[in-house]
Design a protein around this motif. Structure first.
Motif, mmCIF file in Angstrom:
data_model
loop_
_atom_site.group_PDB
_atom_site.id
_atom_site.type_symbol
_atom_site.label_atom_id
_atom_site.label_comp_id
_atom_site.label_asym_id
_atom_site.label_seq_id
_atom_site.Cartn_x
_atom_site.Cartn_y
_atom_site.Cartn_z
ATOM 1 N N THR A 1 0.843 -1.197 0.000
ATOM 2 C CA THR A 1 0.000 0.000 0.000
ATOM 3 C C THR A 1 0.879 1.249 0.000
ATOM 4 O OG1 THR A 1 -1.787 -1.122 1.166
ATOM 5 C CG2 THR A 1 -1.748 1.284 1.280
ATOM 6 N N TYR A 2 1.877 1.255 0.872
ATOM 7 C CA TYR A 2 2.800 2.385 0.936
ATOM 8 C C TYR A 2 3.532 2.538 -0.401
ATOM 9 C CZ TYR A 2 2.289 2.641 6.028
ATOM 10 O OH TYR A 2 1.791 2.800 7.293
ATOM 11 N N CYS A 3 4.052 1.427 -0.914
ATOM 12 C CA CYS A 3 4.861 1.490 -2.128
ATOM 13 C C CYS A 3 4.039 1.950 -3.328
ATOM 14 C CB CYS A 3 5.477 0.119 -2.409
ATOM 15 S SG CYS A 3 6.816 0.149 -3.612
ATOM 16 N N GLY A 4 2.786 1.471 -3.425
ATOM 17 C CA GLY A 4 1.937 1.846 -4.549
ATOM 18 C C GLY A 4 1.626 3.335 -4.571
ATOM 19 N N VAL A 5 1.280 3.886 -3.398
ATOM 20 C CA VAL A 5 0.958 5.314 -3.304
ATOM 21 C C VAL A 5 2.214 6.157 -3.573
ATOM 22 C CG1 VAL A 5 0.192 7.151 -1.753
ATOM 23 C CG2 VAL A 5 -0.970 4.927 -1.733
ATOM 24 N N PHE A 6 3.329 5.768 -2.950
ATOM 25 C CA PHE A 6 4.568 6.520 -3.143
ATOM 26 C C PHE A 6 5.026 6.452 -4.599
ATOM 27 C CE2 PHE A 6 6.044 5.798 1.533
ATOM 28 C CZ PHE A 6 5.100 6.704 1.956
ATOM 29 N N ARG A 7 4.881 5.283 -5.209
ATOM 30 C CA ARG A 7 5.369 5.106 -6.570
ATOM 31 C C ARG A 7 4.597 5.982 -7.558
ATOM 32 N NH1 ARG A 7 8.515 1.401 -9.006
ATOM 33 N NH2 ARG A 7 8.211 1.035 -11.219
ATOM 34 N N ARG A 8 3.282 6.045 -7.373
ATOM 35 C CA ARG A 8 2.463 6.867 -8.279
ATOM 36 C C ARG A 8 2.925 8.326 -8.234
ATOM 37 N NH1 ARG A 8 -1.529 7.252 -11.258
ATOM 38 N NH2 ARG A 8 -1.890 5.023 -11.152
ATOM 39 N N GLN A 9 3.074 8.863 -7.034
ATOM 40 C CA GLN A 9 3.512 10.254 -6.932
ATOM 41 C C GLN A 9 4.935 10.424 -7.456
ATOM 42 O OE1 GLN A 9 2.912 12.644 -3.563
ATOM 43 N NE2 GLN A 9 0.849 11.909 -3.089
ATOM 44 N N ALA A 10 5.792 9.426 -7.217
ATOM 45 C CA ALA A 10 7.181 9.519 -7.666
ATOM 46 C C ALA A 10 7.259 9.587 -9.184
ATOM 47 C CB ALA A 10 7.984 8.331 -7.143
ATOM 48 N N LEU A 11 6.431 8.799 -9.874
ATOM 49 C CA LEU A 11 6.411 8.845 -11.339
ATOM 50 C C LEU A 11 5.963 10.218 -11.831
ATOM 51 C CD1 LEU A 11 4.989 5.356 -12.403
ATOM 52 C CD2 LEU A 11 7.191 6.328 -13.073
ATOM 53 N N ASP A 12 4.925 10.757 -11.201
ATOM 54 C CA ASP A 12 4.448 12.084 -11.588
ATOM 55 C C ASP A 12 5.520 13.145 -11.362
ATOM 56 O OD1 ASP A 12 2.014 11.280 -12.495
ATOM 57 O OD2 ASP A 12 0.880 11.864 -10.727
ATOM 58 N N ARG A 13 6.151 13.085 -10.198
ATOM 59 C CA ARG A 13 7.150 14.103 -9.871
ATOM 60 C C ARG A 13 8.394 13.953 -10.737
ATOM 61 N NH1 ARG A 13 6.845 14.402 -3.211
ATOM 62 N NH2 ARG A 13 4.637 14.945 -3.091
ATOM 63 N N GLY A 14 8.780 12.706 -11.016
ATOM 64 C CA GLY A 14 9.932 12.479 -11.888
ATOM 65 C C GLY A 14 9.681 13.001 -13.289
ATOM 66 N N ALA A 15 8.471 12.751 -13.805
ATOM 67 C CA ALA A 15 8.125 13.243 -15.140
ATOM 68 C C ALA A 15 8.073 14.766 -15.162
ATOM 69 C CB ALA A 15 6.783 12.654 -15.579
ATOM 70 N N ALA A 16 7.539 15.357 -14.092
ATOM 71 C CA ALA A 16 7.449 16.817 -14.019
ATOM 72 C C ALA A 16 8.840 17.455 -14.033
ATOM 73 C CB ALA A 16 6.682 17.229 -12.766
ATOM 74 N N ARG A 17 9.798 16.828 -13.361
ATOM 75 C CA ARG A 17 11.166 17.350 -13.358
ATOM 76 C C ARG A 17 11.752 17.391 -14.763
ATOM 77 N NH1 ARG A 17 14.334 14.399 -8.332
ATOM 78 N NH2 ARG A 17 13.101 15.268 -6.614
ATOM 79 N N LEU A 18 11.374 16.385 -15.560
ATOM 80 C CA LEU A 18 11.903 16.286 -16.912
ATOM 81 C C LEU A 18 11.048 17.037 -17.923
ATOM 82 C CD1 LEU A 18 12.705 12.457 -16.807
ATOM 83 C CD2 LEU A 18 14.349 14.333 -16.599
ATOM 84 N N ASP A 19 9.986 17.699 -17.420
ATOM 85 C CA ASP A 19 9.042 18.407 -18.287
ATOM 86 C C ASP A 19 8.401 17.442 -19.286
ATOM 87 O OD1 ASP A 19 7.602 20.612 -19.097
ATOM 88 O OD2 ASP A 19 9.057 21.175 -20.639
ATOM 89 N N ILE A 20 8.054 16.257 -18.777
ATOM 90 C CA ILE A 20 7.407 15.217 -19.579
ATOM 91 C C ILE A 20 5.913 15.236 -19.276
ATOM 92 C CG2 ILE A 20 7.206 12.728 -19.968
ATOM 93 C CD1 ILE A 20 9.759 13.745 -21.054
ATOM 94 N N LYS A 21 5.092 15.147 -20.303
ATOM 95 C CA LYS A 21 3.639 15.155 -20.129
ATOM 96 C C LYS A 21 2.998 13.791 -20.380
ATOM 97 C CE LYS A 21 3.861 19.578 -19.432
ATOM 98 N NZ LYS A 21 3.740 20.100 -18.053
ATOM 99 N N HIS A 22 3.800 12.792 -20.727
ATOM 100 C CA HIS A 22 3.244 11.487 -21.073
ATOM 101 C C HIS A 22 4.195 10.385 -20.602
ATOM 102 C CE1 HIS A 22 1.049 8.964 -24.416
ATOM 103 N NE2 HIS A 22 1.091 8.354 -23.247
#
Length: 432
Positions: A142-163
Motif C-alpha cells: 500500500t505504501y509502495c503503490g501510493v509513493f510510486r504513483r507520486q514519484a512517477l508524476d514528480r519524476g516526469a514533471a522534473r523532466l518536463d514530460i507530459k506522457h
C-alpha cells in the motif's frame, strides 16, 4: 510426420504456439506479428503525437524492457517522431531494486535512451527497507503503490514530460477488472480499464501500449529477441488479494485461451456504463478520447511494484523462462506450447455511501482538491502519501544521540577508565 509450417509465411517451420490463440508461427513471424499488434494498439487509440517526449516507466523487468524495445523499433519503423527516455523509481530495496536498476542502466545504453532515476529517500525521506522495518511486511505494498504513483508524476514533471508509458499487460488489466468486480468498485473499474489515464494530480497522462499483450507472449518475445531484463520478483511482495484474482484468471485461460482478452473487453463494456461524472470526477474530458482520471492512491493494475504485481505463486513466468532456456540449450527445433500449473473476499459487507444500483441510488462522486501539505491533487484534504508519511514519522525516533570528539574526551567515565588503565600497568590494557 512432416514439420508444421508457419501459419503466416507458410515456408519456415513453426516453432511457437501463441498462447493467445494457439496459432503456430515461426520465430520471425511471431516477433513481427507481436510488434504489429502493439503498433495497431498505438494507432487505433491515438496514443502518441509526432514530436512528443515520452518517458518509459522502466523497472528492469520483462514488461518495461519489452516495452522499451518495441517502442524503439516501432518509432524507427513507422516514424512516430517520438523522443523516448527511461524513467526509473528507486524504492530503496537492497538486493532487489539496486540489482534491477543495473539492468535498466544497461538498457539505457543498449537502446540509446537517456535515463533518469528518482528515489523514495529523496522524495519522502524513507526507503522501502526502512518502511518495512517499521511496519512489517503486511500492507507494505500500500505504501509502495501510493509513493510510486507520486514519484512517477514528480519524476516526469522534473523532466518536463507530459506522457508516461507503463508496461501493464493484458494479464494485469484482467486481474484488475476481476478485483474491482469482486469489490463492487465500478468507478475504479472504469478508470483501470482505460488505455489512457490522466493523472488527477497533474497534467501528466499515462498509457498502456501493452494493454492487449499476453504476459506469456511478452516472455516469448523477450526470449527470442535476446533482451536483457531482470526476472527476480520483489522480496516484499506479499500473498495479496491480486494473487487470488490472478489464479482465477490463469485457471480460466487454461480452459479458454482467449479468457484474458474476454475479461478485458467485458471490463471495458462495463466501464462504459459508469457515468462520466463518477469515473472522471472534477475533470473535464472534452475533446479527449477514451481517457480516464486516476485519483490519488488508485492503482492501474500495479501492486506497488511494477515487476511483481503481487503475484501469488511468484514463479510461473520463471518456470516458462527456464523452459525456454532449456529448449534453446537442447537445440529443440520443434513447436513450443506452454501450459503453466496453477494453484475470500466478502462482497456482501457494505460501506457507507456504497453504490446500490438495484435501489436506484446514485454512484458516489468524489471532489478533487489540493493536498494541504504537499499540493498533490487528491479527493481528500490530505493526500494518501502524506497520511502514510505522517504515520511513519510519528513512530520514527525524534532524538538522535551523538557524542562529539570533544565531549568524548571530557567524559568523566572515559577519564576514570583511562586513569585506571594507566595506574594498573600495561597488562590491564589487555583486559576487556
Amino acid at each position: 510426420m512432416p514439420p508444421t509450417p508457419c501459419a503466416l509465411c507458410n515456408s519456415s517451420r513453426a516453432l511457437i504456439i501463441r498462447p493467445k490463440n494457439h496459432q503456430k508461427l515461426c520465430k520471425s513471424c511471431f516477433i513481427f506479428l507481436f510488434e504489429t499488434e502493439i503498433h495497431n494498439t498505438i494507432t487505433s487509440s491515438s496514443l502518441f503525437r509526432p514530436g512528443e517526449r515520452i518517458a518509459i516507466g522502466a523497472s528492469g523487468g520483462k514488461d518495461s524492457t519489452v516495452l522499451a524495445s518495441v517502442l524503439k523499433t516501432l518509432n524507427g519503423r513507422h516514424n512516430y517522431g517520438l523522443d523516448l527516455l527511461l524513467l526509473s523509481i528507486d524504492e530503496g530495496i537492497k538486493g532487489y531494486r539496486d540489482d534491477s536498476l543495473e539492468t535498466v542502466k544497461r538498457n539505457a545504453v543498449q537502446y540509446d535512451m537517456p535515463l533518469s532515476i528518482v528515489g523514495y529517500d529523496e522524495l519522502y525521506g524513507w526507503t522501502m527497507d526502512q518502511v518495512v522495518s517499521q511496519i512489517g511486511k503486511k500492507g507494505n505494498c500500500t505504501y509502495c503503490g501510493v509513493f510510486r504513483r507520486q514519484a512517477l508524476d514528480r519524476g516526469a514533471a522534473r523532466l518536463d514530460i507530459k506522457h508516461v508509458v507503463t508496461g501493464h499487460n493484458a494479464d494485469d488489466v484482467a486481474e484488475t477488472v476481476m478485483m474491482n468486480l469482486l469489490r463492487g468498485d465500478l468507478p475504479r473499474l472504469s478508470r483501470a480499464t482505460s488505455i489512457v489515464t490522466a493523472s488527477a494530480a497533474s497534467d501528466i497522462k499515462r498509457s498502456k501500449p501493452l494493454k492487449y499483450a499476453y504476459e506469456k507472449e511478452i516472455v516469448l518475445y523477450a526470449h527470442h529477441k535476446g533482451l536483457d531484463y531482470f526476472s527476480t520478483e520483489c522480496i516484499y511482495s506479499p500473498e495479496a488479494f491480486r494473487g487470488s484474482a490472478r489464479t482465477l484468471i490463469k485457471n480460466l485461460e487454461r480452459v479458454r485461451p482467449s479468457a484474458i482478452l474476454d475479461v478485458v473487453k467485458s471490463g471495458e463494456d462495463m466501464a462504459a456504463l459508469v457515468p462520466a461524472e463518477v469515473s472522471n470526477p472534477g475533470f473535464s474530458t472534452a475533446g479527449a478520447k477514451d481517457i480516464a482520471v486516476v485519483l490519488d492512491g488508485d492503482a492501474e493494475g500495479e501492486g506497488g511494484c511494477s515487476s511483481s504485481n503481487g503475484r501469488a505463486s511468484g514463479g510461473e513466468m520463471a518456470v516458462m523462462e527456464q523452459r525456454l532456456r532449456d529448449e534453446e540449450t537442447q537445440n529443440a527445433d520443434h513447436e513450443t506450447d506452454f501450459t503453466l500449473q496453477g494453484q475470500g473476499h466478502d462482497r456482501h459487507k457494505s460501506t457507507p455511501g456504497a453504490t446500490t444500483s438495484s435501489k436506484g441510488k446514485r454512484l458516489p462522486k468524489q471532489q478533487l482538491q489540493k493536498c494541504g501539505r504537499c499540493g498533490y491533487l487528491s479527493s481528500q484534504s490530505v493526500c494518501k502519501a502524506c497520511l502514510l508519511l505522517e504515520g511513519l514519522n510519528k513512530n520514527r525516533p525524534k532524538t538522535q544521540i551523538s557524542v562529539s570528539i570533544e565531549d568524548e574526551e571530557n567524559s568523566p567515565t572515559l577519564t576514570r577508565r583511562m586513569e585506571g588503565l594507566t595506574t594498573a600497568g600495561p597488562e590491564a590494557a589487555n583486559v576487556t
